[in-house]
Design an enzyme around this catalytic site. Structure first.
Site: not given
Ligand code: E4P
Length: 224
Positions: A87
């Site tokens: 990522k």
């Molecule tokens: C996934 O890729 C993200 O890091 C995550 O879904 C962010 O979610 P949040 O806004 O609930 O922290």
């Protein structure tokens, strides 16, 4: 649309993977922190549960070169195979890193996406997935679902191979609406995923069926 688990809590993963059609796990530094364990401890535990399903692990380095070095270290340290997605946040260095990761034959999820144009850049750089943040957009009085919808349409118009992994959900309505705009995948917390399962009308229907079966369902179910 496939569903992924946005959690590194092992008890939550156990329940999700034992009962539901979950295709992988997404993590980020906050999710690892919330697991109460360090990265080196939690990733092998997650691997035990998910087998060859997708595992998305975020890099924290600031420059493209360091991001790629970090991603390769994780790949080797955790002996990750083709289910590993690095990522990469879509900073300027991140876009460069996405191109470098593709040259190094690594799968990429471009993350922290808040606009359709960030998604376009990420796709053109070679990302396999882009992760737009629905709830975080909604929280700033923007429209998370509209951004996801625009990205999906743009990829269709351009015949892009990049897929949309919608992320950041706080409720089932957001999940319902994102599933209607054609995105290929979503990732959500244990709480949000379980809210798909738990429905009082389903529970009531099952209780009614159970009660009506008494005296009429007469086949012995204890036989071999
Ligand atoms: C996934 O890729 C993200 O890091 C995550 O879904 C962010 O979610 P949040 O806004 O609930 O922290």
């Amino acid at each position: 649309m496939i569903y992924l688990a946005d959690t590194a809590n092992i008890e939550e993963l156990k329940e999700l993977f034992n009962y539901l059609p979950i295709e992988g796990v997404t993590t980020n530094p906050t999710i690892v922190k919330n697991s109460g364990k360090t990265l080196s401890k939690i990733i092998p535990e997650i691997q035990q549960y998910i087998g060859d399903k997708m595992l998305h692990v975020q890099v924290i380095s600031q420059t493209a070169e360091e991001m790629i070095k970090e991603a390769k270290i994780y790949r080797d340290y955790f002996d990750m195979k083709s289910n590993y997605f690095v990522k990469i946040p879509v900073t300027k260095e991140g876009f460069k890193a996405i191109k470098m990761a593709k040259d190094a034959d690594m799968k990429v999820t471009a993350t922290a996406i808040f606009t359709q144009q960030q998604a376009m850049f990420a796709a053109n750089a070679g990302a396999d997935y882009v992760a737009p943040y629905v709830n975080r957009l909604d929280n700033i009085v923007s429209h998370g679902i509209d951004v996801v919808s625009d990205i999906v349409k743009t990829f269709q118009i351009n015949n892009s191979k990049c897929q949309v992994l919608a992320a950041s959900f706080k409720n089932l309505d957001q999940v319902y609406r994102v599933s209607m705009v054609g995105c290929q995948a979503m990732t959500a917390s244990h709480e949000v995923l379980m809210s798909i399962v738990n429905h009082p009308m389903t529970d009531k229907s099952v209780l009614d069926f159970e009660s009506d079966s008494e005296g009429v369902y007469d086949i012995n179910l204890t036989q071999q």
